[in-house]
Design a protein around this motif. Structure first.
Motif, PDB file in Angstrom:
ATOM      1  N   ALA A   1     -24.767 -17.822 -11.099  1.00  0.00           N
ATOM      2  CA  ALA A   1     -23.525 -17.625 -11.843  1.00  0.00           C
ATOM      3  C   ALA A   1     -23.355 -16.175 -12.256  1.00  0.00           C
ATOM      4  CB  ALA A   1     -23.502 -18.520 -13.079  1.00  0.00           C
ATOM      5  N   MET A   2     -24.462 -15.485 -12.557  1.00  0.00           N
ATOM      6  CA  MET A   2     -24.331 -14.141 -13.112  1.00  0.00           C
ATOM      7  C   MET A   2     -24.198 -13.059 -12.064  1.00  0.00           C
ATOM      8  SD  MET A   2     -26.704 -14.217 -16.490  1.00  0.00           S
ATOM      9  CE  MET A   2     -26.162 -12.662 -17.183  1.00  0.00           C
ATOM     10  N   THR A   3     -24.938 -13.148 -10.988  1.00  0.00           N
ATOM     11  CA  THR A   3     -24.873 -12.047 -10.016  1.00  0.00           C
ATOM     12  C   THR A   3     -24.614 -12.522  -8.607  1.00  0.00           C
ATOM     13  OG1 THR A   3     -27.247 -12.088  -9.712  1.00  0.00           O
ATOM     14  CG2 THR A   3     -26.399 -10.573 -11.359  1.00  0.00           C
ATOM     15  N   GLY A   4     -24.391 -13.796  -8.411  1.00  0.00           N
ATOM     16  CA  GLY A   4     -24.053 -14.254  -7.062  1.00  0.00           C
ATOM     17  C   GLY A   4     -25.277 -14.363  -6.188  1.00  0.00           C
TER      18      GLY A   4
ATOM     19  N   GLU B   1     -45.018   1.668   3.837  1.00  0.00           N
ATOM     20  CA  GLU B   1     -44.816   1.735   2.400  1.00  0.00           C
ATOM     21  C   GLU B   1     -43.610   0.885   1.995  1.00  0.00           C
ATOM     22  OE1 GLU B   1     -45.274   5.611  -0.055  1.00  0.00           O
ATOM     23  OE2 GLU B   1     -43.158   5.183   0.103  1.00  0.00           O
ATOM     24  N   GLU B   2     -43.767   0.101   0.962  1.00  0.00           N
ATOM     25  CA  GLU B   2     -42.644  -0.714   0.488  1.00  0.00           C
ATOM     26  C   GLU B   2     -42.772  -0.822  -1.021  1.00  0.00           C
ATOM     27  OE1 GLU B   2     -41.621  -4.448   2.660  1.00  0.00           O
ATOM     28  OE2 GLU B   2     -41.901  -5.351   0.708  1.00  0.00           O
ATOM     29  N   MET B   3     -41.797  -0.271  -1.726  1.00  0.00           N
ATOM     30  CA  MET B   3     -41.913  -0.208  -3.171  1.00  0.00           C
ATOM     31  C   MET B   3     -41.212  -1.394  -3.838  1.00  0.00           C
ATOM     32  SD  MET B   3     -43.652   2.445  -3.292  1.00  0.00           S
ATOM     33  CE  MET B   3     -43.746   2.916  -5.009  1.00  0.00           C
ATOM     34  N   HIS B   4     -41.912  -2.003  -4.781  1.00  0.00           N
ATOM     35  CA  HIS B   4     -41.296  -3.040  -5.595  1.00  0.00           C
ATOM     36  C   HIS B   4     -41.583  -2.728  -7.052  1.00  0.00           C
ATOM     37  CE1 HIS B   4     -40.268  -5.424  -2.207  1.00  0.00           C
ATOM     38  NE2 HIS B   4     -41.508  -5.519  -1.804  1.00  0.00           N
ATOM     39  N   GLY B   5     -40.736  -3.247  -7.918  1.00  0.00           N
ATOM     40  CA  GLY B   5     -40.980  -2.994  -9.330  1.00  0.00           C
ATOM     41  C   GLY B   5     -40.085  -3.841 -10.196  1.00  0.00           C
ATOM     42  N   PHE B   6     -40.020  -3.476 -11.446  1.00  0.00           N
ATOM     43  CA  PHE B   6     -39.205  -4.219 -12.396  1.00  0.00           C
ATOM     44  C   PHE B   6     -37.784  -3.674 -12.338  1.00  0.00           C
ATOM     45  CE2 PHE B   6     -37.669  -4.418 -16.900  1.00  0.00           C
ATOM     46  CZ  PHE B   6     -37.310  -5.758 -16.836  1.00  0.00           C
ATOM     47  N   ASN B   7     -36.872  -4.474 -11.807  1.00  0.00           N
ATOM     48  CA  ASN B   7     -35.489  -4.025 -11.676  1.00  0.00           C
ATOM     49  C   ASN B   7     -34.767  -4.149 -13.008  1.00  0.00           C
ATOM     50  OD1 ASN B   7     -35.501  -3.411  -8.929  1.00  0.00           O
ATOM     51  ND2 ASN B   7     -35.316  -5.582  -8.425  1.00  0.00           N
ATOM     52  N   LEU B   8     -34.138  -3.076 -13.420  1.00  0.00           N
ATOM     53  CA  LEU B   8     -33.433  -3.118 -14.703  1.00  0.00           C
ATOM     54  C   LEU B   8     -32.250  -4.075 -14.660  1.00  0.00           C
ATOM     55  CD1 LEU B   8     -33.540   0.550 -15.954  1.00  0.00           C
ATOM     56  CD2 LEU B   8     -34.985  -1.381 -16.526  1.00  0.00           C
ATOM     57  N   ALA B   9     -31.770  -4.379 -13.449  1.00  0.00           N
ATOM     58  CA  ALA B   9     -30.634  -5.298 -13.352  1.00  0.00           C
ATOM     59  C   ALA B   9     -31.000  -6.697 -13.837  1.00  0.00           C
ATOM     60  CB  ALA B   9     -30.129  -5.354 -11.918  1.00  0.00           C
ATOM     61  N   THR B  10     -32.308  -7.016 -13.859  1.00  0.00           N
ATOM     62  CA  THR B  10     -32.697  -8.354 -14.305  1.00  0.00           C
ATOM     63  C   THR B  10     -32.637  -8.490 -15.823  1.00  0.00           C
ATOM     64  OG1 THR B  10     -34.997  -7.683 -14.367  1.00  0.00           O
ATOM     65  CG2 THR B  10     -34.255  -8.741 -12.362  1.00  0.00           C
ATOM     66  N   LEU B  11     -32.523  -7.353 -16.527  1.00  0.00           N
ATOM     67  CA  LEU B  11     -32.516  -7.401 -17.993  1.00  0.00           C
ATOM     68  C   LEU B  11     -31.423  -8.319 -18.515  1.00  0.00           C
ATOM     69  CD1 LEU B  11     -33.183  -3.812 -19.343  1.00  0.00           C
ATOM     70  CD2 LEU B  11     -34.458  -5.898 -19.809  1.00  0.00           C
TER      71      LEU B  11
ATOM     72  N   TRP C   1     -25.678  -3.631 -16.711  1.00  0.00           N
ATOM     73  CA  TRP C   1     -26.632  -4.680 -17.022  1.00  0.00           C
ATOM     74  C   TRP C   1     -27.047  -5.482 -15.805  1.00  0.00           C
ATOM     75  CZ3 TRP C   1     -28.936  -5.082 -21.626  1.00  0.00           C
ATOM     76  CH2 TRP C   1     -28.374  -4.367 -22.679  1.00  0.00           C
ATOM     77  N   LEU C   2     -26.110  -5.752 -14.941  1.00  0.00           N
ATOM     78  CA  LEU C   2     -26.406  -6.674 -13.840  1.00  0.00           C
ATOM     79  C   LEU C   2     -26.419  -5.999 -12.485  1.00  0.00           C
ATOM     80  CD1 LEU C   2     -24.199  -9.603 -15.082  1.00  0.00           C
ATOM     81  CD2 LEU C   2     -26.670  -9.425 -15.210  1.00  0.00           C
ATOM     82  N   SER C   3     -26.057  -4.731 -12.418  1.00  0.00           N
ATOM     83  CA  SER C   3     -25.989  -4.117 -11.098  1.00  0.00           C
ATOM     84  C   SER C   3     -26.711  -2.782 -11.037  1.00  0.00           C
ATOM     85  CB  SER C   3     -24.530  -3.949 -10.680  1.00  0.00           C
ATOM     86  OG  SER C   3     -23.814  -3.305 -11.689  1.00  0.00           O
ATOM     87  N   SER C   4     -27.534  -2.501 -12.066  1.00  0.00           N
ATOM     88  CA  SER C   4     -28.279  -1.257 -12.032  1.00  0.00           C
ATOM     89  C   SER C   4     -29.218  -1.255 -10.834  1.00  0.00           C
ATOM     90  CB  SER C   4     -29.086  -1.131 -13.318  1.00  0.00           C
ATOM     91  OG  SER C   4     -30.051  -0.125 -13.173  1.00  0.00           O
TER      92      SER C   4
END
Lengths: 420, 373
Positions: free
Chosen positions: B314-317, B228-238, B157-160
């Motif tokens: 608090a959740m991921t430092g 080139e620099e890729m950004h997107g929706f990180n699943l870790a933010t879920l 959940w938090l480190s994908s």
């Protein structure tokens, strides 16, 4: 209101008499002493022990223990910065010895040179030369180290290794020989935790790949981060990451140590506060319950980090602060503090009977090994570099591109003036 | 006439202290931050008694958006957009849903209302710590299926490190234009039924035209970055979004519930007599009447999502780039890396983003008041 006014007056008085005051450790001191640190919780009692001695020696001084909690001083450092910017420095504050102090506070001309104190107390002889080199510049010595921790230590459980039929690796090649075997048994070869522990692992790996001389050259600006040697360190690091746990970034360092203790992982590279954790919290006996050695490829090198206290310019109670610093550097003070903190004394003449088995072995190594500074804990690089290095690390963890990481690290080294 | 002017003077004098305080402590400091963001205050000797600050114009901003070393800020900015959008959709949607359920007056409604509102009263640090434990990869939510004989989940959940909807930062301009076109078309489709000519003229055709133009000529737009620099929706933010929605849906529920209670029974009865179903009543009567509540919920939640700090901390430092947020980045840049000017620039970017939500609201409410008086 009147308190701030009084503080202001004190500060003014201190500035007026600055320099005229003789350096002394007399017991007729009075007034206040404000000590700023991030030692609370587990480390609180060690600080209290020091304060008790100080109160006995200087009964008329009122000690204000200003603690801002948060591991590694994450919060304390920000509070300190706002206080210093606001012209309200504490009498003495805790700081990681080395560039974290020098890059931020010495370069800003906020600290007093402590060389006279070191000479007067004879500390030039009792502190190892490699240590004094790391806490000073060509213009002076800037802080009194209270404790020494070692960064490059490999931890394991001897009984588990026997069960799996492996031995602790002395080099990374040996590690790569046994790691696939462990992985096949469903055991994580090397436990890793969140981002800063990756930095921590990196410095041990880079020290192994470069050797102490080139490691020092890296920080004096003589060796570039994008040189082939340094990029090789990143490549080796990337190879090692293949054998770490996938959920690393959501674990704390204690949880990574737990993995080793519970037999889910074989090894862990962590500073020697892990010894305190395993002996105090996990009730394992040093030596038989848990084992340690210098991390692979770094035998004979002691990568240190230290907490230290400095004397800010304009400290409201300068004399009291100097008495405090004198206590910190003394044999009595450091042998009262360190056994409780789980670290070793920076002095080479400490009374080893007060320390546990791990600390005895670390002290022996500290006296004879080549001493190098830690990056992850503020000795070799200033805070600007460290802040950006965390970003480089995140980039590398995501892309595993060694050449790009080297290039990026070199850019931030230039930007933050490493070696200048 | 004299009476009125004396009244005005009194009013002015009463307001004066707060005007001065706000002028100094809010607008003065905003101005000061803008000024700092245009200097080079940072690096070595930044904490000297009188630090050197040289005017460098917009250089800090240019670096943030196109500099080699600031890739992290750009990822954080993209994260912030997703945090905001998903928090708004989640908290408003879920809050409204619970409010409608409770508006049906089930048994124990009072009790349930308290239960749903309660998470609001916790501090983010507490919420964050609880959810970090719940979402730990080896336990918590992931082992729930095993209670029902299922397989253990392995989602981190938090480190994908996975990301969806990747786009290249080089192509930021075309991507933004596509988003604008997409939004126009969606609005157009929604208004198509009611007011066909307006929908076509105002939304659908410009949207389609813009989209087509970008598709055809997008390559001509300048690339704002050199590689080139890729950004997107990180699943870790879920995980973090989940915790925020959990905390704030109760709040939007309370807002909507108050609104529903304020609608007179007559209206409901009238709608019923006209043969409206429950769904029809809420869809066409109740929810449209609560537009002001929706707007204030959106404004409050959007600025919360732009100030998100403690929960992520608090959740991921502090150093988990996958879940980073500009507010966290600002703190680290300023107080850990001593780059005061760049930290100020990040703060101003956040400030402008918040203004983007709030200023249109202020303008429209000002206009409405003018129209009324």
């Amino acid at each position: 209101m009147s308190k701030t006014l009084a503080k202001l007056l004190f500060a003014l008085a201190a500035i007026v008499v600055l320099g005229a005051m003789p350096v002394q450790a007399a017991s007729n001191l009075s007034g206040e002493l404000e000590i700023f640190s991030w030692w609370a919780g587990d480390e609180g009692p060690a600080l209290e022990a020091l304060i008790d001695i100080y109160k006995k020696e200087n009964p008329n001084v009122k000690v204000l223990n200003a603690t801002v909690t948060g591991g590694s001083g994450v919060n304390a450092k920000a509070v300190l910065k706002t206080r210093m910017l606001g012209g309200n420095p504490p009498d003495s504050f805790q700081v990681h010895a080395g560039q974290e102090l020098i890059g931020t506070w010495v370069k800003a001309d906020r600290m007093e040179d402590l060389t006279p104190l070191f000479k007067e107390q004879g500390w030039m002889k009792v502190f190892p030369e490699g240590l004094i080199k790391n806490i000073g510049t060509d213009k002076g010595i800037w802080s009194v180290p209270v404790n020494i921790h070692r960064s490059n230590v490999l931890w394991y459980i001897p009984a588990n290794l026997k069960k799996w039929g492996v031995e602790a690796p002395k080099t990374w090649d040996e590690f790569f020989a046994i790691a696939p075997k462990l992985k096949k048994q469903g055991i994580v070869p090397l436990a890793l935790a969140q981002n800063w522990t990756a930095n921590h692992l990196w410095e041990s790996v880079a020290l192994a790949a470069l050797g102490p001389d080139k490691w020092d050259a890296l920080w004096s600006g003589k060796l570039a981060f994008d040189s082939p040697e340094a990029v090789k360190a990143w490549e080796l690091f990337g190879k090692i990451l293949e054998y770490t746990n996938a959920d690393a970034s959501s674990l704390s360092w204690q949880q990574a140590t737990d993995m080793v203790v519970d037999g889910r992982a074989a090894f862990n590279i962590m500073g020697d506060w892990a010894a305190g954790y395993m002996s105090t919290t996990k009730k394992l006996a040093p030596g038989s319950g848990f084992g340690w050695m210098a991390s692979p490829g770094t035998g004979g090198a002691f990568m240190f980090l230290a907490d230290s206290f400095g004397l800010p310019k304009g400290a409201p109670h300068r004399d009291n602060a100097i008495a405090w610093l004198t206590l910190l550097g003394s044999k009595e003070g450091s042998d009262a503090f360190n056994p409780l903190k789980g670290s070793i004394s920076a002095r080479t003449d400490s009374d080893l009977s007060k320390y546990n088995d791990y600390a005895k072995s670390a002290s022996a190594d500290f006296a004879k090994d080549r001493i190098v500074g830690s990056l992850a804990h503020g000795v070799t690089a200033n805070e600007t570099f460290m802040g950006d290095f965390a970003t480089v690390m995140e980039m590398f963890l995501k892309t595993r591109n060694a050449a790009a990481a080297g290039k990026m690290a070199q850019q931030i080294a230039v930007k933050s003036g490493i070696g200048k | 006439m004299r009476e009125v002017s004396r009244d005005r003077i009194k009013a002015f004098l009463t307001l004066l202290p707060s005007i001065i305080l706000i002028a100094v402590f809010v607008y003065g400091f905003i101005g000061n931050t803008v000024w700092i963001s245009m200097t080079d205050w940072g690096g070595v000797a930044s904490l000297a008694e009188n630090p050197q600050k040289n005017f460098v114009g917009l250089q800090n901003y240019v670096e943030l958006f196109t500099g080699f070393l600031d890739a992290r800020f750009r990822q954080d900015l993209v994260n912030a957009v997703y945090y905001s959008v998903l928090l708004l959709a989640g908290a408003v949607g879920l809050g409204m849903f619970i409010a409608i359920l409770l508006d049906r007056k089930p048994r124990g409604e009072d009790f349930l209302r308290t239960v749903f509102l309660y998470p609001m009263s916790l501090s983010f640090i507490v919420t964050g710590t609880i959810w970090r434990w719940l979402l730990a990869p080896q336990g918590g939510v992931n082992i729930v299926p095993t209670f029902f004989g299922g397989e253990k989940l392995t989602f981190q959940w938090l480190s994908s490190k996975q990301a969806l909807l990747l786009f290249n930062w080089q192509h930021l301009l075309p991507v933004l234009l596509y988003v604008v076109a997409f939004v126009l078309i969606i609005i157009g489709l929604f208004t198509l039924k009611g007011d066909t000519p307006k929908a076509l003229k105002r939304y659908l055709l410009p949207g389609l035209g813009l989209g087509a133009c970008v598709w055809l000529f997008g390559d001509l737009l300048p690339q704002i970055y050199f590689m080139e620099e890729m950004h997107g929706f990180n699943l870790a933010t879920l995980g973090i979004i989940l915790a925020t929605i959990w905390q704030y849906s109760g709040y939007t529920m309370a807002l909507y519930l108050a609104g529903f209670n304020g609608i007179s029974q007559d209206l409901m009865d009238a709608a019923r007599l006209d043969g409206a179903s429950d769904w029809g009543y809420y869809r066409h009567v109740a929810i449209p009447m609560l537009k002001p509540i929706t707007i204030s919920a959106v404004i409050i939640l959007s600025h919360i999502s732009l100030k998100m700090f403690d929960l992520i901390f608090a959740m991921t430092g502090p150093d988990n780039a996958e879940t980073g947020h500009p507010a966290l980045n600002m703190y680290l840049t300023t107080f850990r890396a001593n780059e005061f000017s760049k930290g100020a620039a990040i703060a101003i970017v956040l400030f402008l983003l918040a203004a983007m939500f709030i200023v249109p609201y202020l303008v429209s409410s000002y206009r409405q008041r003018r129209a009324r008086s």
